[in-house]
Design an enzyme around this catalytic site. Structure first.
Site, mmCIF file in Angstrom:
data_model
loop_
_atom_site.group_PDB
_atom_site.id
_atom_site.type_symbol
_atom_site.label_atom_id
_atom_site.label_comp_id
_atom_site.label_asym_id
_atom_site.label_seq_id
_atom_site.Cartn_x
_atom_site.Cartn_y
_atom_site.Cartn_z
ATOM 1 N N HIS A 92 0.842 -1.183 0.000
ATOM 2 C CA HIS A 92 0.000 0.000 0.000
ATOM 3 C C HIS A 92 0.878 1.233 0.000
ATOM 4 O O HIS A 92 1.852 1.317 0.750
ATOM 5 C CB HIS A 92 -0.930 0.002 1.210
ATOM 6 C CG HIS A 92 -2.059 0.970 1.086
ATOM 7 N ND1 HIS A 92 -1.914 2.309 1.378
ATOM 8 C CD2 HIS A 92 -3.334 0.815 0.679
ATOM 9 C CE1 HIS A 92 -3.059 2.922 1.158
ATOM 10 N NE2 HIS A 92 -3.945 2.040 0.734
ATOM 11 N N GLU A 109 -11.714 -6.993 4.142
ATOM 12 C CA GLU A 109 -11.795 -5.603 4.560
ATOM 13 C C GLU A 109 -10.668 -4.827 3.904
ATOM 14 O O GLU A 109 -9.484 -5.090 4.157
ATOM 15 C CB GLU A 109 -11.708 -5.491 6.078
ATOM 16 C CG GLU A 109 -11.986 -4.088 6.584
ATOM 17 C CD GLU A 109 -12.002 -4.012 8.100
ATOM 18 O OE1 GLU A 109 -12.119 -2.889 8.621
ATOM 19 O OE2 GLU A 109 -11.874 -5.069 8.749
ATOM 20 N N LEU A 110 -10.967 -3.885 3.066
ATOM 21 C CA LEU A 110 -9.997 -3.210 2.214
ATOM 22 C C LEU A 110 -8.863 -2.584 3.028
ATOM 23 O O LEU A 110 -9.098 -1.781 3.937
ATOM 24 C CB LEU A 110 -10.706 -2.134 1.387
ATOM 25 C CG LEU A 110 -9.830 -1.356 0.396
ATOM 26 C CD1 LEU A 110 -9.265 -2.276 -0.664
ATOM 27 C CD2 LEU A 110 -10.645 -0.239 -0.245
ATOM 28 N N ASP A 111 -7.632 -2.951 2.676
ATOM 29 C CA ASP A 111 -6.412 -2.364 3.246
ATOM 30 C C ASP A 111 -6.363 -2.466 4.762
ATOM 31 O O ASP A 111 -5.770 -1.627 5.439
ATOM 32 C CB ASP A 111 -6.270 -0.892 2.826
ATOM 33 C CG ASP A 111 -6.061 -0.741 1.328
ATOM 34 O OD1 ASP A 111 -5.472 -1.648 0.715
ATOM 35 O OD2 ASP A 111 -6.504 0.276 0.768
ATOM 36 N N ALA A 112 -6.986 -3.490 5.320
ATOM 37 C CA ALA A 112 -7.029 -3.628 6.775
ATOM 38 C C ALA A 112 -6.521 -4.992 7.237
ATOM 39 O O ALA A 112 -6.746 -5.368 8.385
ATOM 40 C CB ALA A 112 -8.442 -3.397 7.287
#
Length: 300
Positions: free
Chosen positions: A209, A243-246
């Protein structure tokens, strides 16, 4: 008598292709290290490295990574693992795994158009810094086919649109299963993976990311960082979840920047730290140094 410094730093004669890594997580209690070490000793394994961590010695979770040499082992691999399961793992309630360095992990790479992380991984693999095989590369664009050809790696283009996303993901999963991929790396693959993709693939997926999560998410993080006048920029590599980018974070880093930066220089600096953080995370995964619990990791 103390050995000379040269002797202490002398290279070992152990064959790196004849070692194994045992990773363990279980409820913490007394005697775990002793039981594992005694079992390995009883079966002729020579322990090379050992790391352990407890979240809390009173009712916490215990994690261990133990690397050992196989030359003196008195059992074949399958009987050895069966014996460990019954003698040690079951009584301690362990979640465990043995990986053998003679069997490098097979890494699928997914990429779009940005090439910095993609080329860095291929270069590190060729240099021997990453002990992996790369059986295939998947992209939603043709742009990087020539680079894949230079490294001799099969390159598959699977276009992705809103209308065909489910079919495209099913094809990507089919290709990775067919190639025997053990895990996948998103080397700036600019598509959000669905829960169906993750469920059907059923193996770890590592993402990079372009910020020090959770700050500056969105389509243009470097412009947002520039507008905010930040003094640090960074990157985060994590396992992908629904869960996006988590997902659980494996590696992060930041670098200092000044008021003299422009969005272009921030992007250049950011891409440098992205490729370094992703390489660090991939190497930790490949070397079996990452143990996941909940949404966190222990990285030995």
């Amino acid at each position: 008598m103390t050995a000379p410094a040269s002797a202490l730093s002398a290279p070992t004669s152990l064959d790196p292709q004849n070692t194994a890594v045992l990773t363990i997580s279980c409820p913490d209690r007394g005697g775990i290290v002793a039981a594992v070490s005694q079992f390995l000793h009883n079966h002729g394994a020579n322990i090379i490295h050992s790391d352990q961590h407890s979240t809390d010695p009173q009712g916490g979770i215990f994690f261990m990574r133990m690397e050992f040499h196989l030359s003196g082992l008195d059992l074949a691999r399958e009987p050895f693992e069966r014996a460990f399961a019954s003698v040690v793992a079951a009584p301690f309630g362990m979640t465990w795994r043995v990986n053998y360095t003679s069997q490098p992990k097979r890494m699928a790479v997914l990429v779009s158009r940005y090439d910095h992380c993609f080329l860095d991984l291929l270069w590190r693999k060729r240099r021997g810094e990453l002990h992996v095989e790369i059986p295939l590369i998947i992209s939603n664009h043709e742009d990087l086919r020539r680079d894949a050809d230079m490294f001799g790696i099969p390159f598959h283009v699977v276009p992705v649109t809103k209308e065909n996303k489910a079919e495209a993901e099913a094809e990507q999963v089919r290709l990775m299963h067919e190639a025997g991929a053990d895990f996948a790396v998103l080397a700036r693959y600019m598509q959000i993976l669905s829960g169906d993709f993750l469920g059907h693939f059923g193996r770890p997926v590592i993402n990079i990311h372009h910020s020090f999560l959770p700050a500056f998410v969105g389509a243009n993080p470097y412009r947002a960082a520039f507008n905010r006048g930040v003094k640090l920029i960074g990157a985060t590599s994590h396992y992908v979840t629904e869960e996006l980018d988590a997902g659980p974070i494996i590696a992060q880093d930041v670098i200092p920047v000044t008021h003299r930066e422009t969005p272009d220089t921030l992007m250049r600096l950011g891409r440098d730290v992205e490729r370094q953080v992703l390489a660090r995370a991939v190497k930790a995964h490949v070397d079996d140094r990452v143990l996941v619990y909940g949404n966190k990791t222990v990285v030995f």
